[in-house]
Write a protein that holds these residues in place. Structure first.
Motif, mmCIF file in Angstrom:
data_model
loop_
_atom_site.group_PDB
_atom_site.id
_atom_site.type_symbol
_atom_site.label_atom_id
_atom_site.label_comp_id
_atom_site.label_asym_id
_atom_site.label_seq_id
_atom_site.Cartn_x
_atom_site.Cartn_y
_atom_site.Cartn_z
ATOM 1 N N MET A 39 0.844 -1.195 0.000
ATOM 2 C CA MET A 39 0.000 0.000 0.000
ATOM 3 C C MET A 39 0.883 1.249 0.000
ATOM 4 N N SER A 40 0.592 2.173 -0.920
ATOM 5 C CA SER A 40 1.329 3.427 -0.992
ATOM 6 C C SER A 40 0.643 4.457 -0.106
ATOM 7 N N TYR A 41 1.380 4.989 0.876
ATOM 8 C CA TYR A 41 0.782 6.000 1.754
ATOM 9 C C TYR A 41 1.824 7.038 2.161
ATOM 10 N N ALA A 42 1.319 8.179 2.586
ATOM 11 C CA ALA A 42 2.163 9.250 3.100
ATOM 12 C C ALA A 42 2.042 9.288 4.613
ATOM 13 N N MET A 43 3.171 9.520 5.274
ATOM 14 C CA MET A 43 3.194 9.773 6.712
ATOM 15 C C MET A 43 3.430 11.273 6.903
ATOM 16 N N VAL A 44 2.495 11.933 7.563
ATOM 17 C CA VAL A 44 2.569 13.381 7.798
ATOM 18 C C VAL A 44 2.768 13.626 9.282
ATOM 19 N N MET A 45 3.847 14.341 9.630
ATOM 20 C CA MET A 45 4.175 14.618 11.023
ATOM 21 C C MET A 45 4.163 16.124 11.273
ATOM 22 N N GLY A 46 3.535 16.542 12.374
ATOM 23 C CA GLY A 46 3.553 17.957 12.711
ATOM 24 C C GLY A 46 2.333 18.361 13.504
ATOM 25 N N GLU A 47 2.062 19.675 13.500
ATOM 26 C CA GLU A 47 1.058 20.204 14.416
ATOM 27 C C GLU A 47 -0.367 20.138 13.890
ATOM 28 N N ALA A 48 -1.269 19.977 14.854
ATOM 29 C CA ALA A 48 -2.700 20.172 14.666
ATOM 30 C C ALA A 48 -3.158 21.098 15.783
ATOM 31 N N LEU A 49 -3.962 22.076 15.437
ATOM 32 C CA LEU A 49 -4.399 23.066 16.425
ATOM 33 C C LEU A 49 -5.711 23.684 15.977
ATOM 34 N N ILE A 50 -6.144 24.702 16.691
ATOM 35 C CA ILE A 50 -7.355 25.430 16.333
ATOM 36 C C ILE A 50 -6.978 26.827 15.877
ATOM 37 N N ASP A 51 -7.382 27.165 14.646
ATOM 38 C CA ASP A 51 -7.243 28.530 14.142
ATOM 39 C C ASP A 51 -8.459 29.340 14.566
ATOM 40 N N LEU A 52 -8.203 30.543 15.086
ATOM 41 C CA LEU A 52 -9.272 31.520 15.288
ATOM 42 C C LEU A 52 -9.081 32.586 14.223
ATOM 43 N N LEU A 53 -9.910 32.534 13.181
ATOM 44 C CA LEU A 53 -9.740 33.360 11.991
ATOM 45 C C LEU A 53 -10.556 34.645 12.121
ATOM 46 N N GLU A 54 -9.885 35.774 11.948
ATOM 47 C CA GLU A 54 -10.518 37.075 12.102
ATOM 48 C C GLU A 54 -11.651 37.262 11.095
ATOM 49 N N VAL A 55 -12.827 37.607 11.603
ATOM 50 C CA VAL A 55 -13.958 37.973 10.762
ATOM 51 C C VAL A 55 -14.093 39.489 10.710
ATOM 52 N N ASP A 56 -14.051 40.126 11.891
ATOM 53 C CA ASP A 56 -14.007 41.583 12.003
ATOM 54 C C ASP A 56 -13.277 41.917 13.296
ATOM 55 N N ASP A 57 -13.316 43.165 13.720
ATOM 56 C CA ASP A 57 -12.536 43.590 14.895
ATOM 57 C C ASP A 57 -12.929 42.864 16.174
ATOM 58 N N GLN A 58 -14.120 42.288 16.233
ATOM 59 C CA GLN A 58 -14.594 41.675 17.466
ATOM 60 C C GLN A 58 -14.979 40.204 17.312
ATOM 61 N N THR A 59 -14.884 39.657 16.124
ATOM 62 C CA THR A 59 -15.394 38.306 15.880
ATOM 63 C C THR A 59 -14.329 37.438 15.212
ATOM 64 N N TYR A 60 -14.201 36.206 15.700
ATOM 65 C CA TYR A 60 -13.282 35.230 15.117
ATOM 66 C C TYR A 60 -14.044 33.939 14.826
ATOM 67 N N ARG A 61 -13.693 33.304 13.712
ATOM 68 C CA ARG A 61 -14.300 32.039 13.312
ATOM 69 C C ARG A 61 -13.346 30.900 13.663
ATOM 70 N N GLN A 62 -13.871 29.896 14.377
ATOM 71 C CA GLN A 62 -13.042 28.750 14.753
ATOM 72 C C GLN A 62 -12.899 27.785 13.584
ATOM 73 N N ALA A 63 -11.662 27.325 13.362
ATOM 74 C CA ALA A 63 -11.421 26.342 12.296
ATOM 75 C C ALA A 63 -10.309 25.412 12.736
ATOM 76 N N ILE A 64 -10.421 24.160 12.346
ATOM 77 C CA ILE A 64 -9.360 23.191 12.615
ATOM 78 C C ILE A 64 -8.236 23.424 11.620
ATOM 79 N N GLY A 65 -6.991 23.474 12.128
ATOM 80 C CA GLY A 65 -5.874 23.779 11.250
ATOM 81 C C GLY A 65 -4.552 23.262 11.781
ATOM 82 N N GLY A 66 -3.488 24.002 11.442
ATOM 83 C CA GLY A 66 -2.127 23.524 11.619
ATOM 84 C C GLY A 66 -1.642 23.054 10.264
#
Length: 309
Positions: free
Chosen positions: A1-28
């Motif tokens: 089986m051909s597969y990739a091994m990916v190593m590194g971070e997983a975290l939560i991005d809080l993405l700016e919507v406006d000056d007071q609001t952030y959108r949560q997204a899974i990232g890293g």
């Protein structure tokens, strides 16, 4: 089986919507790469550490739902790291919160040596390498014979407060550059690491250290590709960009998916084809709200870029 091994971070991005609001997204960045490979139809396994809190639970569930193998995931009693993301146009800037970082607690003893050795492609890089024990785990995996070695420094200037830390990151990155089959970095990374505005010069320097192929992404201008057979600048497709978060990760995911499907190209023309495909993937990502959920499927690419099908 051909597969990739990916190593590194997983975290939560809080993405700016406006000056007071952030959108949560899974990232890293590495998580984005892993999800991008899976969305493109590749077999991929993720190795990293996730907090045992509710946000860590959400990341773990997201990986499973995306079809990413989670045999290499370690759950750790640390709050999930947050990356607060602000924008200058479509370009993101990240500030990280959480100590110790939940994403960097995978150690050498957490790896399955057979799983690493059995991979077709091994990817590592990004901010996890700045911390132990993850750096030790990455070095151990990188020393394993067999997989194609793929590296992305994914520099985050907010984690480099002075020239001493920049120098330390440059030395660390060059350790991996020296034996990499493929290095992908951004033009902004090249400026931070080397003060180098010319992507061709940065790529030539990295190849001089030992890297076989170097791809320097240059935003809307496209990407510079340097191989044994020469170097070329490949233009990016015109897009209506709203959010570049994860665009570089999607380039890496697309390149890995091509390596899984056909192995390392035998000539520069093969790399040119791979990078053109990767830039089309990134273009579609930029037309969406960024993060792991922006990574496209082959069907979505065919609708947006019919010439790819």
């Amino acid at each position: 089986m051909s597969y990739a091994m990916v190593m590194g971070e997983a975290l939560i991005d809080l993405l700016e919507v406006d000056d007071q609001t952030y959108r949560q997204a899974i990232g890293g960045a590495p998580l984005n790469v892993a999800v991008g490979v899976a969305r493109l139809g590749g077999e991929v396994r993720y190795a990293g550490s996730l907090g045992t809190d509710v946000l860590g639970d959400r990341i773990a569930a997201f990986l499973r739902e995306a079809g990413v193998g989670d045999q290499g995931v370690r759950r750790v009693p640390a709050p999930t790291t947050l990356a607060v993301t602000t924008f200058d146009g479509a370009e993101p800037t990240f500030t990280f919160y959480g100590e110790p970082p939940s994403y960097a607690l995978l150690g050498p003893g957490d790896l399955d040596p057979a799983e690493v050795a059995g991979a077709t492609v091994l990817y590592t890089g990004s901010i996890s390498l700045l911390r132990e024990p993850f750096a030790g785990a990455a070095r151990q995996a990188w020393a394993t014979a067999g997989p194609l070695r793929v590296f992305d420094p994914n520099v985050r200037p907010t984690l480099l407060p002075d020239q001493a830390t920049v120098h330390a990151l440059r030395e660390l990155a060059e350790e991996f550059f020296a034996t990499a089959d493929l290095v992908k970095l951004s033009s902004a990374d090249a400026i931070t690491l080397y003060g180098e505005q010319d992507p061709a010069a940065a790529a030539a320097h990295i190849r001089g250290l030992g890297a076989a192929t170097v791809v320097v992404t240059c935003g809307a201008r496209g990407a510079h590709v340097a191989t044994d057979g020469g170097a070329v600048m490949i233009p990016a497709p015109a897009v209506n960009a709203i959010d570049a978060t994860g665009a570089g990760d999607s380039v890496m995911a697309a390149l890995i998916s091509r390596l899984l499907a056909g192995g390392r190209p035998a000539d520069p023309a093969g790399w040119t084809d791979h990078v053109r495909f990767a830039l089309s993937v990134a273009g579609l990502v930029c037309e969406r709200q960024g993060g792991a959920t922006a990574m496209p499927t082959p069907g979505e690419l065919a609708v947006r870029w019919p010439a790819l099908s």
